[in-house]
Design an enzyme around this catalytic site. Structure first.
Site, mmCIF file in Angstrom:
data_model
loop_
_atom_site.group_PDB
_atom_site.id
_atom_site.type_symbol
_atom_site.label_atom_id
_atom_site.label_comp_id
_atom_site.label_asym_id
_atom_site.label_seq_id
_atom_site.Cartn_x
_atom_site.Cartn_y
_atom_site.Cartn_z
ATOM 1 N N CYS A 261 -0.158 -14.458 12.223
ATOM 2 C CA CYS A 261 -0.335 -13.676 11.002
ATOM 3 C C CYS A 261 -1.733 -13.947 10.482
ATOM 4 C CB CYS A 261 0.726 -14.070 9.959
ATOM 5 S SG CYS A 261 0.698 -13.070 8.471
ATOM 6 N N ARG B 54 5.082 -16.371 15.934
ATOM 7 C CA ARG B 54 4.363 -15.399 15.116
ATOM 8 C C ARG B 54 2.907 -15.775 14.958
ATOM 9 N NH1 ARG B 54 5.556 -14.407 8.739
ATOM 10 N NH2 ARG B 54 3.941 -15.969 8.463
#
Length: 123
Positions: free
Chosen positions: A103, A101
């Site tokens: 972010c 991920r």
């Protein structure tokens, strides 16, 4: 390539597809917390908006014949990085396989949303 489209998630608000299947992967477009029936932002808090954005993403994955367990990478955009830990508390309920991920905070999101999420998943 195969275009994925479902009425269970918001229609694209620009010249793009909800998702594309190519070479065994599904590439979703970013999902903001739009209610697919009204086209309006759902919720006012980061928790409410995260739930709706993830729900929209889940419907697109379902239409492509996959689910959250097959997601290998997400990119998450937050209007305020101070919402990071609160966002994580919603995110971790759905992405239990802990995909890779990124972010980060952005200066603005479409329709003044607080969150946008895109994913790459195995087909």
């Amino acid at each position: 390539m195969k275009v994925i489209s479902t009425k269970s998630a918001p229609a694209a608000i620009g010249p793009y597809s909800q998702a594309i299947v190519a070479n065994g992967f599904i590439y979703t477009s970013g999902q903001i917390p739009l209610n697919p029936e009204t086209g309006a932002i759902e919720g006012t808090t980061i928790e409410e908006q995260s739930e709706q954005a993830i729900k929209n993403l889940g419907e697109i994955l379902k239409a492509a014949g996959t689910d959250f367990s097959k997601v290998v990478k997400t990119t998450c955009f937050l209007a305020d990085i101070k919402d990071f830990s609160t966002f994580n508390s919603v995110y971790e309920k759905y992405f239990v396989s802990k995909p890779a991920r990124s972010c980060f905070e952005v200066s603005a999101l479409p329709k003044n949303a607080l969150v946008e999420i895109e994913a790459v998943a195995l087909a």
